[in-house]
Motif scaffolding. Structure first.
Motif, PDB file in Angstrom:
ATOM      1  N   TYR A  76       0.748  -1.083  -0.186  1.00  7.29           N
ATOM      2  CA  TYR A  76      -0.121   0.067   0.017  1.00  7.29           C
ATOM      3  C   TYR A  76       0.911   1.195  -0.019  1.00  7.29           C
ATOM      4  O   TYR A  76       1.795   1.538   1.154  1.00  7.29           O
TER       5      TYR A  76
ATOM      6  N   VAL B 145      -2.174   9.763  -5.628  1.00  5.81           N
ATOM      7  CA  VAL B 145      -3.054   8.839  -5.182  1.00  5.81           C
ATOM      8  C   VAL B 145      -2.408   7.754  -4.363  1.00  5.81           C
ATOM      9  O   VAL B 145      -1.280   7.619  -4.660  1.00  5.81           O
TER      10      VAL B 145
ATOM     11  N   ASP C  50      -3.108   0.188  -3.846  1.00  4.90           N
ATOM     12  CA  ASP C  50      -3.359  -0.958  -3.096  1.00  4.90           C
ATOM     13  C   ASP C  50      -2.861  -1.904  -3.907  1.00  4.90           C
ATOM     14  O   ASP C  50      -4.073  -2.525  -4.768  1.00  4.90           O
TER      15      ASP C  50
ATOM     16  N   ALA D 202      -6.374   3.011  -5.115  1.00  5.10           N
ATOM     17  CA  ALA D 202      -7.363   3.004  -4.155  1.00  5.10           C
ATOM     18  C   ALA D 202      -8.536   4.020  -4.179  1.00  5.10           C
ATOM     19  O   ALA D 202      -8.209   5.366  -4.470  1.00  5.10           O
ATOM     20  N   ASN D 203      -9.600   3.657  -4.180  1.00  4.45           N
ATOM     21  CA  ASN D 203     -10.758   4.362  -4.260  1.00  4.45           C
ATOM     22  C   ASN D 203     -11.255   5.234  -5.359  1.00  4.45           C
ATOM     23  O   ASN D 203     -11.481   6.201  -5.506  1.00  4.45           O
TER      24      ASN D 203
ATOM     25  N   ASP E 168     -12.822   6.353  -8.829  1.00  3.30           N
ATOM     26  CA  ASP E 168     -14.169   6.194  -9.563  1.00  3.30           C
ATOM     27  C   ASP E 168     -13.919   5.975 -11.068  1.00  3.30           C
ATOM     28  O   ASP E 168     -13.146   6.680 -11.759  1.00  3.30           O
TER      29      ASP E 168
ATOM     30  N   THR F  38     -12.070  10.944  -6.261  1.00  2.66           N
ATOM     31  CA  THR F  38     -12.289  10.237  -5.012  1.00  2.66           C
ATOM     32  C   THR F  38     -11.075   9.726  -4.567  1.00  2.66           C
ATOM     33  O   THR F  38     -10.895   9.069  -3.458  1.00  2.66           O
ATOM     34  N   ALA F  39      -9.977   9.544  -5.495  1.00  2.00           N
ATOM     35  CA  ALA F  39      -8.736   8.829  -5.029  1.00  2.00           C
ATOM     36  C   ALA F  39      -7.683   9.511  -4.451  1.00  2.00           C
ATOM     37  O   ALA F  39      -6.618   9.059  -4.014  1.00  2.00           O
TER      38      ALA F  39
ATOM     39  N   TRP G  31      -5.400  11.770  -2.222  1.00  2.00           N
ATOM     40  CA  TRP G  31      -5.119  11.767  -0.817  1.00  2.00           C
ATOM     41  C   TRP G  31      -5.301  13.380  -0.192  1.00  2.00           C
ATOM     42  O   TRP G  31      -5.219  14.159  -0.994  1.00  2.00           O
TER      43      TRP G  31
ATOM     44  N   HIS H 193      -2.952   7.893   7.911  1.00  2.00           N
ATOM     45  CA  HIS H 193      -3.221   6.872   7.014  1.00  2.00           C
ATOM     46  C   HIS H 193      -2.195   5.652   6.951  1.00  2.00           C
ATOM     47  O   HIS H 193      -2.255   4.716   7.043  1.00  2.00           O
TER      48      HIS H 193
END
Length: 511
Positions: free
Chosen positions: A160, A172, A175, A180-181, A183, A236-237, A239, A247
């Motif tokens: 990660y 970003v 993972d 990660a995350n 869209d 959305t990804a 950071w 995190h």
């Protein structure tokens, strides 16, 4: 929880009681291993290494409770080469490793032996959390699909990470090969060559800035901070800089808890105190030295929380912790965060000369400590050791065979049983190399500027050979090349035997 049977404990007592490396060859034990790796932390940035303006109690617990190395080195004075060496056990100049962009291809051959591969062979679960910066894919990554090869293909079961550094796009987390995350309706586009349409930059939208760029950080603005490179999409990804430390800490704690019943190796590659330095509000202003000091205190707290997790899971006595930094310190490295103005009496170099990017000693000489509660006795070691030596040393600890010529088996030194380390080391900085042997260091003549004026660091260039006795002249103020010609010749011959006749055929970085 104590998962060591009786015969392992007997083997451990024999290992720690031996006086030579060969005597311990067949005494195999398998503690958990955590490598804590900071980014741009200087030799003088910790209270355990002499800092008076910063107090780092959690890191000091490791340093004072184990082996504190005062001659501990990264292989290099910059990040990518040091990370290449610590994971491969190989000199980075053999690969011509340089600081990579965020879209560079993976520079570790997937067939190559690595530290995580070796430990997997020894029965370890392996994990990476934090900064990668060793390239991904083959140079044509689609950030919206699986990104391969990467950390998983060179030995990490779980990975990660961020692709490069927090001042480079893409901003970003990745993972196990997937952003990660993300869209899928808002795909990511990344460019390091051409600007992307409708992407705010420091030039086009200065009103969006919360941090002012100084050098080379004029491109895409993310969280009010301009980065290197252009990025579009992935809303959305992306950071949040203020949460990055928390995190990565949470991911590291989760890995420990998930693998607490088996031997594990965790490479916890922290981002502090690399730029942009954006501490969580809990730490903002706490150091009185500005954001750089604040994020060092933040990192110290994170390490304390990691130690707390090990204690709560009853794992601390079964865990070998190794602490270090990828290279020496730099203050103004791209952003106006008052790192110089608020420095006060703090000396990040600890009295050494140079800093990040430099062949002088502050470039690659870094804090380095090993800690193993109840197994390693507190000591200060003068042994010359390099992070590159972890591959061969840990291989013997866990009973795994590796073939290596650069990485040396210094397990006895790492465990504090001897203060004898390696005889010599080739040090690298921006593709130039120097040679340390015993208390002496020799820097060949290199052309080009002597001072990186943007960051105010002497990088070691000169038109003549430089020779320093670090025992008598730690600040490298007295060049003895002319008064010690025999010593210079002996060191040059030994250096060329390792480095080759083409040691001056380097490719200087264009600043």
């Amino acid at each position: 929880m104590n998962r060591f049977p009786f015969f392992y404990l007997v083997g451990l007592s024999l290992l720690l009681g031996c006086t030579s490396q060969k005597e311990a060859t067949h005494d195999v034990i398998k503690p958990n291993i955590i490598l804590i790796y900071l980014d741009d932390l200087g030799y003088g940035d910790l209270s355990s290494y002499g800092a008076t303006e910063l107090q780092t109690p959690h890191i000091d617990r490791l340093v004072h409770g184990g082996v504190k190395f005062i001659n501990g080195y990264a292989s290099s004075a910059t990040c990518t080469p040091s990370r290449y060496a610590i994971l491969t056990g190989r000199y980075p100049w053999r690969k011509n490793a340089k600081i990579l962009s965020g879209t560079a291809p993976l520079i570790i051959d997937t067939a190559q032996m690595t530290l995580p591969k070796m430990l997997k062979k020894g029965g370890y679960a392996t994990g990476l959390v934090g900064k990668w910066h060793l390239g991904l894919g083959d140079g044509s990554v689609d950030w919206n699909e699986q990104i391969t090869p990467g950390p998983n293909e060179v030995g990490f079961d779980d990975a990660y990470y961020m692709a490069a550094t927090q001042d480079r796009v893409p901003t970003v987390y990745i993972d196990n090969g997937y952003v990660a995350n993300l869209d899928p309706n808002n795909p990511i586009t990344v460019s390091y060559k051409q600007p992307l349409a409708d992407v705010p930059t420091a030039v086009s939208h200065p009103e969006k800035l919360t941090m002012k760029p100084l050098i080379g950080h004029q491109n895409t603005i993310v969280n009010g901070v301009p980065r290197i490179g252009y990025m579009k999409g992935g809303a959305t990804a992306r950071w949040k800089d203020v949460d990055m430390a928390d995190h990565f800490l949470a991911k590291s704690q989760a890995f420990i808890q998930a693998h607490k019943t088996e031997p594990f190796f965790l490479y916890y590659a922290m981002q502090q105190p690399h730029v942009p330095r954006i501490p969580h509000p809990r730490f903002a202003g706490k150091s009185k030295l500005g954001p750089r000091g604040d994020v060092i205190l933040e990192a110290d707290w994170c390490i304390g929380e990691l130690m707390k997790t090990l204690e709560e899971e009853d794992l601390l006595e079964n865990t070998l912790l190794i602490f270090s930094s990828d290279n020496g310190p730099v203050l103004n490295d791209g952003y106006d965060d008052q790192a110089v103005e608020l420095l006060g009496d703090h000396t990040p170099t600890g009295g050494l000369r140079g800093g990040k990017y430099s062949l002088f000693d502050a470039g690659a000489r870094v804090p380095l400590a090993t800690y193993w509660k109840g197994k390693i006795k507190p000591t200060v070691s003068e042994a010359l050791v390099c992070q590159m030596d972890l591959l061969a040393s840990l291989a013997r600890l866990v009973g795994t065979e590796v073939a290596t010529s650069d990485s040396q088996d210094l397990l006895s030194a790492l465990l504090g049983q001897t203060h004898t380390g390696r005889k010599a080391l080739v040090i690298e900085a921006t593709t130039r190399t120097a040679y340390r042997e015993g208390d002496w260091i020799m820097i060949p003549p290199y052309g080009g500027r002597k001072l990186l004026t943007d960051v105010n660091i002497e990088i070691g260039n000169d038109t003549t050979f430089q020779l320093y006795n670090l025992k008598e002249d730690v600040a490298q103020q007295h060049n003895l090349a002319e008064t010690e010609p025999e010593r210079l010749k002996q060191m040059l011959d030994a250096f060329v035997e390792i480095r080759g006749e083409d040691y001056l055929d380097y490719q200087p970085i264009q600043w």
